[in-house]
Design an enzyme around this catalytic site. Structure first.
Site, mmCIF file in Angstrom:
data_model
loop_
_atom_site.group_PDB
_atom_site.id
_atom_site.type_symbol
_atom_site.label_atom_id
_atom_site.label_comp_id
_atom_site.label_asym_id
_atom_site.label_seq_id
_atom_site.Cartn_x
_atom_site.Cartn_y
_atom_site.Cartn_z
ATOM 1 C CG PHE B 245 -2.042 -1.257 1.419
ATOM 2 C CD1 PHE B 245 -2.365 -2.003 0.496
ATOM 3 C CD2 PHE B 245 -1.547 -2.341 2.587
ATOM 4 C CE1 PHE B 245 -3.046 -3.055 0.388
ATOM 5 C CE2 PHE B 245 -1.721 -3.610 2.243
ATOM 6 C CZ PHE B 245 -3.208 -4.176 1.332
ATOM 7 C CG ASN B 632 -8.823 -12.442 -13.616
ATOM 8 O OD1 ASN B 632 -9.250 -11.710 -13.087
ATOM 9 N ND2 ASN B 632 -7.608 -13.381 -13.069
ATOM 10 C CB THR B 635 -6.919 -10.455 -9.834
ATOM 11 O OG1 THR B 635 -7.014 -9.468 -11.585
ATOM 12 C CG2 THR B 635 -7.000 -11.767 -9.751
ATOM 13 C CD GLN B 639 -5.684 -4.587 -6.339
ATOM 14 O OE1 GLN B 639 -4.632 -3.113 -6.649
ATOM 15 N NE2 GLN B 639 -4.941 -5.986 -5.661
ATOM 16 C CD GLU B 706 -2.109 3.673 -5.955
ATOM 17 O OE1 GLU B 706 -2.023 4.356 -4.878
ATOM 18 O OE2 GLU B 706 -1.329 3.356 -6.495
#
Ligand code: FES
Ligand code: FES
Lengths: 163, 740
Positions: B245, B632, B635, B639, B706
């Site tokens: 992070f 994808n 994933t 996120q 982010e």
């Protein structure tokens, strides 16, 4: 002590935690250290089927006992059902909290089966617990995941609770 | 599902299970503290008890005499180190100061010693025996301390911080409706579940370092510089990162200390940070205080935007948390003024934390938009549509793609925005007050150059390699998919290897940047190299056919009018090649000069607030993201989940608290710095608006790591306002602020 069915004997400092014994002296680095203070659950292992924080306890206390770590859940390359469900439902990202989450989930499913209540169980006397999403979230809240894989973790466990 | 409906163009890649998933769930993935080494020793860092002053004396005799101790290093006996450069200064270091350089203490927890011992237990015990006597001065840890040095932030990574359009203050005063308020966000700590870990192994003047880092090549360069060895002598390895992070982006002092200790004791040294050290030794997100003023016409058209404020930096270095970064670009307004001040505090150097700048900035801006919506009596979604920027109002460039309107619309529909009452506090369920809130999300698309090698093997499998990082982003999975997609072969045939400076250069994994374009480029190189040889070689059925007439499609080489089709392996065999290797390097995308490149999204949040206790529960989240091509779906969705969950933590719980007298962090543990737990998190629906973006890069993808967190805290605060009528402008939104 017996770890994952194998007898292990190491001679270590009496101050060594069970977690450090596994990671530093037995080469079993699957169990993770996130806080070393019993606050994150990354180090969860099973002792006689019950989940404990291995960072909060000394290794010498487990002489002669049976410890199961994340490395002991799969059968060779055949993943344990909980491991499979985590992969399928993307119940992790970085994977660091994951061994603890999985060990915790294995024990938690057994606890629910045995009728153990949680803080959100409505009827404490009921013989059976239904693992609603709320129950799963509550019972898995001792395992922190900073990646925020909680939705996948809940889905994975729900898929097994329903099965 | 909406995701599938919008994927006719193949813009959303298959939700493939993570290829490294089985390793992770079996506990076989090796993180940086988990590599074996012969004759290993353990190091523990000792931190200063004071936040400002000097060490008068330090007594190490007890520690040196403790069983198992091999060495104790302090500023008195530290071997020399060549000064390095900070990350912002083109180096890798999180802070300029070299560890144990002298007796000066600038922040609590700053290393004053490192102990090396035969076991972790011995080192930990001995570390407690080190006694320092200090010359203590009062620390400066709060913004309004009169002694704090304050100055304007001028530049950050070459960009001017101050920006002006028109006459903002005049336009604000002339506006029919205006809001003008202060917002505050506290210091926050990244707290990935894996604490930083480094193991250094010297063999002569060759160095191998296993390090939890988002920047392998940067770390290698910095180590080579500080230890005066050629870069080619240094290898840095990081196969899996247990979350980062941003705090593993720069190199922090423990990496130098570990390497130094290993050289001093001539054995491998492993140093793992404690959780408490994660609050004081690896950076944090700076605290901010922001004024946002918006002026609008009676029908909601914004005439003036003012965004000024302050964030802190360390006393011996400069880090700017650029919370005004997105403001000039976000809404159409003829008049604008943004600027920032820095204030020097006795805290460690701040650093990048998930969506640096946008995360605190969008909290303020999007809260202010909600306040304006109440003042001008226009629905928050409508207000954003009225002020929608079709071109980037800052640069004047067109957006390479922007689907924010669709995000607003789909989000509103999915959450049931029409149920929202414009009057706060008017929906109730028992003791609970219900509210809905929304906010926009944005993050720029960042380009860094990278390299990737591609290898076609005799058995028809492919290997792509680049020294990028896996920190939960699913890198090897997504990169394999990108390679396979370009080659036209099943993903099972493709492997991607990362995490080692022995592999081709990759940049720091930050700013949501990846090496996808490099993998794509390497795949194209494989195709080109084979086409070329097929066109030139007498062994080929396409001999003499111009290269551009040889088409590769579905993993086969063909020529119009010829019956032969060749797979990659066929081509290798015909050309009598044992294998084929290519190298590819990306180049700066010139289009970034004429297009504005950003991801956009919208969060819709439902909360309930206990009217007696002030407890806030988030009960539902809908996040709609427009991120170009989604490589994808699985994933990428995770996120966004992760960003939203960290955003909920930021809204309701997270704050690194400094004692104003001692300057020490009060809540240096996961028991006292609250992060969201499973029971805090409601169902989160994520939708993607598929976008075709031909300008952004060859694969049409924007970063996704982010953007998920940006705007979340504002959406929660706006929902809390809708539920209670209380506007909380100082995070986190805790019960005391709601009902005292
Ligand atoms: S490492 Fe044991 S609970 Fe965190
Ligand atoms: S998967 Fe990274 S902390 Fe849970």
């Amino acid at each position: 002590m017996t770890v994952n069915g194998e007898t292990k004997s190491v001679s270590i400092d009496p101050r060594t935690s069970l977690l450090d014994a596994l990671r530093e002296y037995m080469g079993l680095t699957g169990s993770k250290k996130g806080c070393d203070h019993g606050q994150c659950g990354a180090c969860t292992v099973l002792v006689d089927g019950r989940r404990i924080n291995s960072c909060l306890t000394f290794a010498v206390m487990y002489q002669g006992q049976k410890v199961t770590t994340i490395e002991g859940l799969a059968n060779g390359d055949q993943l344990h059902a909980v491991q499979q469900a985590f992969v399928k439902h993307d119940g992790f990202q970085c994977g660091y909290c994951t061994p603890g989450q999985i060990c915790s989930a294995v024990a938690m499913l057994a606890e629910a089966k045995a009728g153990c209540a949680s803080a959100v169980t409505a009827d404490l006397a009921a013989a059976n617990v239904t693992l609603t999403d709320e129950e799963i979230r509550e019972r898995m809240s001792g395992n922190l995941c900073r990646c925020g894989a909680y939705p996948g973790i809940v889905e994975a466990i729900r898929s097994l609770a329903e099965a | 599902m909406s995701i599938i409906e919008t994927t006719k163009l193949g813009l959303v890649g298959k939700g493939l299970d993570r290829l490294d998933g089985p390793f992770k769930v079996m506990g076989k993935a090796r993180y940086s503290a988990e590599f074996p080494a012969k004759k290993i020793t353990y190091a523990v860092g000792v931190g200063a008890d004071i936040a400002n002053g000097k060490i008068r004396s330090i007594n190490t005799a007890g520690a040196e005499a403790a069983p198992g101790v091999i060495a104790v290093i302090t500023h008195k006996n530290r071997p020399p180190l060549v000064d390095g450069k900070t990350f912002a200064g083109g180096g890798a270091q999180g802070e300029l100061r070299m560890p144990l350089a002298d007796n000066v203490i600038n922040h609590a927890g700053q290393y004053i010693a490192v102990v090396v011992a035969e076991s972790l237990e011995c080192a930990t015990y001995a570390a407690h025996l080190i006694k320092a006597v200090y010359i203590e001065e009062d620390p400066v840890v709060v913004f309004d301390d009169k002694r704090a040095q304050r100055y304007p932030a001028k530049q950050w990574f070459g960009e001017a911080v101050t920006k002006n359009r028109g006459e903002a203050q005049t336009a604000l005063l002339a506006s029919a409706v205006s809001v003008d308020n202060k917002y505050r966000t506290p210091t926050q700590s990244h707290n990935p579940m894996e604490t930083h870990a480094t193991m250094a192994v010297w063999e002569g003047d060759k160095l191998t370092v296993y390090d939890a880092t988002q920047g392998l090549y940067n770390t290698r360069k910095a180590l080579a510089l500080s230890f005066s060895v050629p870069e080619s002598n240094v290898r840095v390895v990081c196969k899996y990162i247990g979350g980062a992070f941003g705090c593993k982006g720069a190199m922090w002092p423990h990496v130098l200390l570990t390497t130094l200790a290993a050289r001093a004791v001539n054995r491998p040294v492993k140093l793992v940070l404690t959780r408490a050290q994660m609050f004081t030794n690896v950076g944090h997100r700076a605290e901010t205080e922001q004024r946002v003023a918006l002026g609008a016409t009676a029908d909601g058209a914004i005439q003036a935007i003012i965004h000024h404020g302050t964030s802190h930096t360390a006393v011996d270095g400069e880090f700017v948390e650029v919370f005004t970064k997105a403001t000039p670009m976000m809404y159409a307004s003829p008049n604008l003024s943004v600027s920032q001040d820095l204030v020097k505090l006795n805290k460690q150097m701040p650093t990048f934390m998930r969506a640096p700048g946008e995360t605190p900035g969008m909290f303020a801006l999007e809260s202010a938009m909600d306040e304006l919506s109440s003042a001008v009596k226009i629905d928050p979604v409508d207000l954003r549509l009225i002020n929608y920027a079709k071109r980037d109002p800052d640069s004047g460039h067109p957006f390479s793609s922007k689907s924010l309107i669709q995000c607003y619309k789909l989000g509103a529909e999915k959450i049931g925005w029409n149920k929202r009452s414009a009057t706060p506090g008017s929906r109730k369920e028992g003791d609970w007050l219900l509210g809905l809130g929304m906010a926009s999300a944005t993050y720029p698309t960042v380009h860094f150059n990278s390299m990737c090698n591609g290898l076609l093997k005799a058995d028809g499998t492919f290997l792509f390699t680049s020294s990028t990082h896996e920190m939960g982003t699913g890198t090897c999975t997504v990169m394999s998919q990108i390679g396979a997609g370009r080659l036209g072969v099943p993903v099972e045939l493709v492997t991607f290897e990362l995490g080692d400076t022995d592999l081709p250069m990759a940049p720091i994994s930050g700013g949501s940047a990846t090496v996808g374009s490099a993998v794509d480029g390497a795949a194209v190189e494989i195709q080109n190299a084979l086409s070329k040889q097929l066109s030139e070689s007498p062994l080929s059925p396409f001999s003499g056919v111009p290269q551009e007439k040889i088409v590769v499609s579905g993993g086969k080489f063909t020529v119009v009018g010829k019956s032969e089709t060749l797979s990659y392996v066929d081509a290798l065999k015909l050309l009598k090649l044992p294998s084929l290797e290519v190298k590819y390097q990306t180049h700066f995308n010139d289009k970034a000069k004429s297009f504005s490149m950003h991801s956009f999204g919208a969060h819709f949040v439902e909360v309930k607030v206990d009217q007696d206790l002030g407890t806030v529960r988030v009960t539902r989240v809908v996040s709609v993201m427009a991120n170009g091509r989604i490589a994808n779906e699985k994933t990428c969705r995770s996120q966004v989940h992760g960003g939203v969950i960290m955003g909920i933590g930021m809204a309701l719980e997270e704050a690194t608290l400094f004692d104003s007298r001692s300057g020490r962090v009060v809540n240096r543990s996961l028991g006292e710095y609250y992060v969201s737990v499973n029971a805090d998190i409601p169902p989160i629906e994520v939708h993607f608006i598929a976008e075709t973006d031909k300008e952004i890069n060859s694969i049409g993808a924007k970063g996704i790591g982010e953007i998920g967190i940006t705007g979340v805290a504002a959406a929660v605060a706006n929902a809390v306002y809708n539920a209670t009528g209380k506007r909380i402008r100082h995070l986190p939104i805790t019960a005391d602020k709601l009902f005292v």
